[in-house]
Write a protein that holds these residues in place. Structure first.
Motif, short mmCIF file in Angstrom:
data_model
loop_
_atom_site.label_atom_id
_atom_site.label_comp_id
_atom_site.label_asym_id
_atom_site.label_seq_id
_atom_site.Cartn_x
_atom_site.Cartn_y
_atom_site.Cartn_z
N ARG A 98 -8.03 12.32 -2.41
CA ARG A 98 -8.78 11.60 -1.68
C ARG A 98 -8.88 11.90 -0.35
O ARG A 98 -7.83 12.44 0.14
N SER A 99 -9.97 11.67 0.42
CA SER A 99 -10.13 12.08 1.73
C SER A 99 -9.82 10.90 2.72
O SER A 99 -10.36 9.93 2.65
N PRO A 100 -8.82 11.02 3.61
CA PRO A 100 -8.54 9.89 4.43
C PRO A 100 -9.61 9.64 5.41
O PRO A 100 -10.27 10.59 5.74
N GLU A 101 -9.62 8.39 6.17
CA GLU A 101 -10.40 8.26 7.24
C GLU A 101 -10.01 8.95 8.26
O GLU A 101 -9.01 9.45 8.55
N SER A 108 -1.83 11.97 3.66
CA SER A 108 -2.06 12.13 2.38
C SER A 108 -2.72 10.94 1.73
O SER A 108 -2.12 9.88 1.91
N THR A 109 -3.68 11.17 1.01
CA THR A 109 -4.28 10.03 0.24
C THR A 109 -4.62 10.50 -1.20
O THR A 109 -5.31 11.55 -1.28
N VAL A 443 -2.50 5.63 -3.32
CA VAL A 443 -1.01 6.06 -2.71
C VAL A 443 -1.46 6.86 -1.27
O VAL A 443 -1.97 7.81 -1.31
N PHE A 444 -0.94 5.91 -0.41
CA PHE A 444 -1.06 6.61 1.08
C PHE A 444 0.10 7.28 1.61
O PHE A 444 1.15 6.24 1.52
#
Length: 476
Positions: A98-101, A108-109, A443-444
């Motif tokens: 996924r794309s982080p803000e 990493s997301t 998961v961040f």
């Protein structure tokens, strides 16, 4: 682990089976791709090998059930479902990046799909294999352990299925539960990690109430009154043929069977004629009955007779399309015209070989009529006018739709199967089934170089700059 009977039929064994599966889930690493693929491979091969004994068991439970329909739906259906899952499983299991803000750029997301745990599956009697094994396929694909509660109406199928599945899986992975209604109530009260129920809306509410006490998430595949809309733009004969098929397969005892037909007012009589021709072609009066399926119990048969008597007493006209039943529990298709909404067959899900037919003038009236009721599990449109089909799709709600046919949207396993509103919630089949029975775990991961300390107090100029960038200035 405590030793368990092949078919669980009492509360103590039920509790033990659940505890064993929960402990196995807690003390073992999640099943990897190879293990899950092996589970699906074993099921496919096993169904092929044991198809005759399974078909015979279903026939015995019904009194008479068309063997070809049992093979088509209850054997071939799960095989197709499992093959689809096997083909796509590796892709489904991969973490989703996924794309982080922008505020967290460089970190990493991802979403990881982990098993929920122990999944309970409550199975109806009408398709006891397909509607038990299909949720099991989704659950095993997602790495779960599964407990399957079979209907008390199909005890022979439950026994044969229990032997079959025990030959494929240890009880820490899959168990089959038999027993009566009391054991089903006990089953639904267990603190499962997810509970899948397929059956009536009334019982679905009770299952959801029981699950709510444990905050157990539920997937409910219910029923309702699925309409079949016949347009002037298409072939009346084709529509009648497909609807007759949908009301006759499995004796019409299908949650997605066309429940009633909406036909142009001036074509109702012709539609009944075409319905009779189509039914006679599929089920000739002089045939041996091997393609027919009985109503499952005398109680269900009596209920259908009461629906007909109620309708006739209120002015309906009954059209018996074949007046030679094959047995005391066989109901050849009955078309019903001159129906009104105060009749029970226009208020209850029919679940049998009775087709009420209502005339209409314009499609706007059809949409208004459908939307007055509860949202159905399925909706069918028959016609050659694509604009009309789009109008129906845009202005109605249902769990699924088939155009110029009935039911086959639920037999294509790359699409989700589920309801909406009173016809259910959640899905199984395909990727949606995998996701339904997985915990989507966000998961961040912060890179160690990322200046997270800038988010800490005391707050000052850099925070004001961030607020202006991400929020903007207030309007004056």
């Amino acid at each position: 682990m405590n030793e368990l009977p092949v078919l669980i039929e009492d509360g103590a064994a039920l509790e033990t089976a659940f505890t064993n599966q929960r402990q196995a889930m807690l003390h073992n690493a999640p099943a990897d791709y190879e293990h899950r693929k092996s589970q699906l491979d074993r099921l496919i091969a096993g169904l092929r090998e044991h198809q005759d004994s399974l078909v015979d068991a279903m026939n015995a439970d019904f009194g008479r059930r068309a063997h070809s329909e049992s093979r088509l739906i209850d054997v071939m259906g799960p095989i197709m479902d499992a093959r689809h899952a096997r083909k796509h499983l590796k892709k489904w299991m991969k973490p989703s990046r996924r794309s982080p803000e922008m505020l967290f750029k460089g970190n990493s997301t991802q979403v990881r799909y982990q098993p929920k745990g122990v999944v309970g599956v409550i199975v109806p009697w009408n398709f006891p294999l397909y509607l038990g094994l299909s949720p099991m396929i989704a659950a095993l694909s997602a790495g779960n352990r599964v407990m399957i509660k079979m209907s008390e109406t199909t005890p022979r199928t439950a026994s044969v299925l229990a032997d079959f599945l025990r030959s494929l899986y240890p009880p820490e992975e899959v168990v089959v539960v038999g027993g009566e209604v009391e054991l089903a109530q006990h089953f639904s009260s267990l603190p499962f990690d997810h509970l899948v129920y397929t059956g009536s809306t009334h019982v679905g509410r009770l299952v959801m109430q029981a699950a709510a006490k444990n905050l157990t998430p539920v997937t409910l595949e219910l029923g309702g009154k699925s309409p079949a809309i016949v347009s002037e733009s298409g072939s009346l004969a084709m529509a009648a043929s497909r609807i007759a098929h949908g009301k006759s397969v499995n004796g019409g005892q299908i949650c997605i069977s066309p429940d009633y037909a909406l036909v142009p007012q001036d074509s109702v009589d012709e539609f009944v004629d075409e319905l009779g021709k189509a039914y006679a072609k599929m089920y000739p009066a002089d045939a041996d009955g091997s393609h027919d399926t009985d109503v499952v119990t005398q109680r269900h048969f009596q209920r259908l007779q009461e629906l007909l008597s109620d309708a006739e007493s209120k002015g309906a006209k009954l059209h018996y399309l074949n007046d030679k039943p094959r047995s005391e529990k066989h109901l050849p298709l009955v078309a019903v015209t001159h129906v009104s909404d105060d009749m029970r067959l226009m208020q209850e899900e029919i679940f049998g070989g009775i087709l009420p037919i209502k005339g209409y003038r314009v499609l706007d009236d059809v949409v208004e009529y459908i939307n007055r009721g509860e949202r159905p599990l399925a909706l069918y449109f028959f016609g050659d006018n694509q604009a009309e089909a789009e109008f129906i799709l845009e202005h109605t709600h249902s769990g699924g739709v088939s155009i110029n046919d009935w039911g086959w949207h639920a037999f294509n396993h790359d699409m989700p199967f589920g309801g909406t509103g009173a016809s259910g919630m959640g899905h199984y089949h395909g990727k949606e089934g995998f996701l339904e029975l997985s915990n989507a775990r966000s998961v961040f991961q912060r890179r160690l170089w990322f200046p997270i300390h800038l988010f800490n107090p005391p707050y000052g100029g850099i925070h004001k700059m961030a607020f202006r960038l991400f929020i903007g200035k207030p309007s004056k």
